[in-house]
Write an enzyme that holds these catalytic residues in place. Sequence first.
Site, PDB file in Angstrom:
ATOM      1  N   ILE A 128     -28.555 -34.786  -8.194  1.00 42.05           N
ATOM      2  CA  ILE A 128     -27.988 -35.849  -7.362  1.00 42.05           C
ATOM      3  C   ILE A 128     -28.757 -37.144  -7.640  1.00 42.05           C
ATOM      4  CG2 ILE A 128     -27.263 -36.532  -5.043  1.00 42.05           C
ATOM      5  CD1 ILE A 128     -27.662 -33.611  -4.168  1.00 42.05           C
ATOM      6  N   PRO A 129     -28.579 -37.729  -8.831  1.00 39.04           N
ATOM      7  CA  PRO A 129     -29.248 -39.005  -9.101  1.00 39.04           C
ATOM      8  C   PRO A 129     -28.673 -40.099  -8.206  1.00 39.04           C
ATOM      9  CG  PRO A 129     -27.871 -38.344 -10.968  1.00 39.04           C
ATOM     10  CD  PRO A 129     -27.789 -37.258  -9.954  1.00 39.04           C
ATOM     11  N   HIS A 130     -29.545 -40.965  -7.723  1.00 43.65           N
ATOM     12  CA  HIS A 130     -29.087 -41.999  -6.808  1.00 43.65           C
ATOM     13  C   HIS A 130     -29.970 -43.237  -6.941  1.00 43.65           C
ATOM     14  CE1 HIS A 130     -31.864 -39.242  -4.805  1.00 43.65           C
ATOM     15  NE2 HIS A 130     -32.323 -40.275  -4.139  1.00 43.65           N
ATOM     16  N   ALA A 131     -29.361 -44.366  -6.608  1.00 41.87           N
ATOM     17  CA  ALA A 131     -30.067 -45.641  -6.684  1.00 41.87           C
ATOM     18  C   ALA A 131     -29.722 -46.472  -5.466  1.00 41.87           C
ATOM     19  CB  ALA A 131     -29.656 -46.390  -7.955  1.00 41.87           C
TER      20      ALA A 131
END
Length: 158
Positions: free
Chosen positions: A67-70
Amino acid sequence: MPFRPLLAPGRVVLVDAATPASNRAEVLDLAARLLAAKGGLPPRQVHDLLVQREALASTGIGFGIAIPHARVADLAEDTGVFLRLPRGVDFGAADGIDVDLVFAMAVSEAHVQAHLRRLAAIADRLGNPAFCASLRAAADETALATLLLDADHYQSAA
């Protein structure tokens, strides 16, 4: 929590084998380009923010899921993309299992609490082995989007 607020059918992608997605850097680059296109953001900015977050700790949560997030300053609307990769990619997850399901997000810096609740809900939903098996078995993007966007398909991992 339904995924509809973050996803739409065009934001659910069955990545084909010809698309560069054979390592974590390529997957983050692909996610950044798709998030930028959907969110009206500069792709380089989203890419750099995803890479910075990933450098803090892997967003690979185990069982083949990341779950990559920015968090993005002045983002008007949180956005997400779901990628099903053609083969597993090493995301440095604690369980050592390569990632083939990726839920990437760009969220407003102003919505920290909502973002944390959303991350927990996504991890909970993707923590359901039967649900993930159905995602992995979906025949095409339409079937994949139906599973992700139809609240009737949601069942908690609990």
